[in-house]
Motif scaffolding. Structure first.
Motif, PDB file in Angstrom:
ATOM      1  N   ASP A 143       0.799  -1.219   0.000  1.00 21.71           N
ATOM      2  CA  ASP A 143       0.000   0.000   0.000  1.00 21.71           C
ATOM      3  C   ASP A 143       0.834   1.272   0.000  1.00 21.71           C
ATOM      4  N   GLU A 146      -0.475   3.874  -2.494  1.00 17.64           N
ATOM      5  CA  GLU A 146      -1.736   4.456  -2.040  1.00 17.64           C
ATOM      6  C   GLU A 146      -1.525   5.373  -0.837  1.00 17.64           C
ATOM      7  N   HIS A 147      -0.677   4.961   0.105  1.00 16.64           N
ATOM      8  CA  HIS A 147      -0.395   5.826   1.257  1.00 16.64           C
ATOM      9  C   HIS A 147       0.206   7.151   0.805  1.00 16.64           C
TER      10      HIS A 147
END
Length: 395
Positions: A143, A146-147
């Motif tokens: 992720d 996305e983070h």
């Protein structure tokens, strides 16, 4: 500036292809930098709203974000071209766009005491292309991307929609498709899709009734039914019928407005069905041209209420023509005095933006920022748009 082992840098990055995550990329770039004779290589990704560029999670202590509209890094992103900055607070820096196909992911920062020579610049462009491919391929194994891209919590409805969408920008056969959606963290009812098969480009824009989880679930069914029909080789008319049937069966009483379009990129023949949707904007040499009539069919899910088949309009495009598909959240955005943004403002904006050599994706980024600003950063409805540019090479 000595170049020790550029192929060694490539090999170090290629190690991530088979084992590694996006968050491992900053460390790999740290090891690759001296092999290229530079001090630092760092990835910055654009956030969902395309306002700022942020260091990829896992990057060593950094200097924070870079505004897309006000920095040299942002200039490299906006124009998809390298930019050199002698006045960077951390020392001279070369900023290279990170492009996955035509999709703008962010920029690669190259810090060095001396400006790179031509040979090194060529090597660095290769490194930037490889980094973009690694980000695109490894982002789903963790992720970190996305983070990095998220600057606010994302609502579940928006999470569902974003995971259904193709990349925002695509180019093939001398044609570019690029789209935008807002509000990024709370979108639920709007969606788009495209595909290029041989000379035929398929583009669809959908606006589902309602908002939130119910709207995103309906949009998900609509998107996947559209893809199923397209991949089954159905015509536009039968595609409309298939989506209409499934929406009526699974969500009785609900409906989706849509533009279902096909462009023959070899001949410029453009066909479309308007299922209760606003007409697209057709621009030729910066001037608005008459659009085909709308609607040609009832909204998807309500098609059974009319006995005749959906109408299919056809337009012969000319080289350089552009089509702007949009949902009503664009033209019905309101300022503090209650004035709609309207079709005239949309036309004026697009005509002005396309007068120069601004990349298509940048035009749409500026459009959606203009819409959000017009409504004082608080959209009442989802606002989405897609731009199709057909620019075949003459001769």
């Amino acid at each position: 500036m000595g170049v020790a082992d550029p192929m060694g840098a490539v090999r170090r990055l290629l190690d991530l292809r088979h084992r590694g995550r996006a968050e491992d990329l900053p460390h790999a770039l740290l090891e690759a930098a001296p092999l290229l004779g530079v001090d630092e290589l760092a990835v910055l990704l654009v956030d969902y709203e395309q306002i700022a560029l942020w260091p990829l999670r896992g990057t060593p202590p950094d200097g924070g974000e870079h505004d897309v509209d006000r920095t040299t890094a942002g200039q490299a992103f906006r124009h998809a071209q390298p930019r050199h900055d002698e006045d960077d607070p951390d020392g001279p820096a070369l900023w290279l766009p990170l492009l996955h196909g035509a999709e703008r992911l962010g920029v690669l920062k190259v810090s060095a005491k001396e400006a790179p020579d031509r040979a090194l610049r060529d090597d660095l462009r290769t490194i930037a292309a490889l980094v973009a491919e690694l980000i695109a391929s490894r982002r789903f194994y963790g992720d970190a991307v996305e983070h990095t891209k998220r600057r606010l919590p994302m609502q579940l409805a928006a999470e569902i929609i974003w995971n259904q969408l193709p990349p925002l920008t695509f180019a093939a056969n001398d044609t570019v498709v690029t789209a935008v959606l807002e509000p990024c963290y709370d979108v639920g009812g709007d969606a788009f899709d495209y595909a290029a098969n041989g000379d035929l480009l398929h583009v669809a824009l959908f606006d589902t009734v309602g908002h939130g989880i119910d709207a995103s679930a309906l949009a998900t069914l609509t998107l996947n039914t559209y893809r199923n029909a397209r991949r089954s080789g159905l015509s536009l008319t039968d595609t409309y019928r298939s989506i209409d049937k499934w929406i009526r069966a699974q969500y009785p009483g609900s409906f989706v407005t849509a533009l279902l379009t096909e462009l023959d990129t070899a001949t410029g023949v453009y066909q479309r069905i308007s299922a209760g949707h606003p007409a697209e904007l057709l621009l030729r040499d910066g001037r608005p041209m008459p659009s085909p009539p709308v609607p040609t069919a009832l909204p998807l899910g309500l098609g059974h209420m009319r006995s005749r088949p959906p109408g299919v309009n056809e337009v012969q495009l000319e080289p350089g023509d552009a089509l702007v598909l949009y949902t009503d959240g664009v033209t019905e955005a309101r300022d503090a005095d209650g004035n709609d943004f309207g079709l005239d403002r949309l036309t004026q904006f697009m005509a002005g933006a396309m007068a120069g050599n601004t990349p298509a994706a940048e035009i749409m980024r500026r459009l959606i920022r203009t819409i959000v600003s017009y409504e004082n950063d608080d959209l009442r409805d989802d606002a989405s748009a897609a731009l199709i540019q057909w620019r075949p090479r003459r001769g």
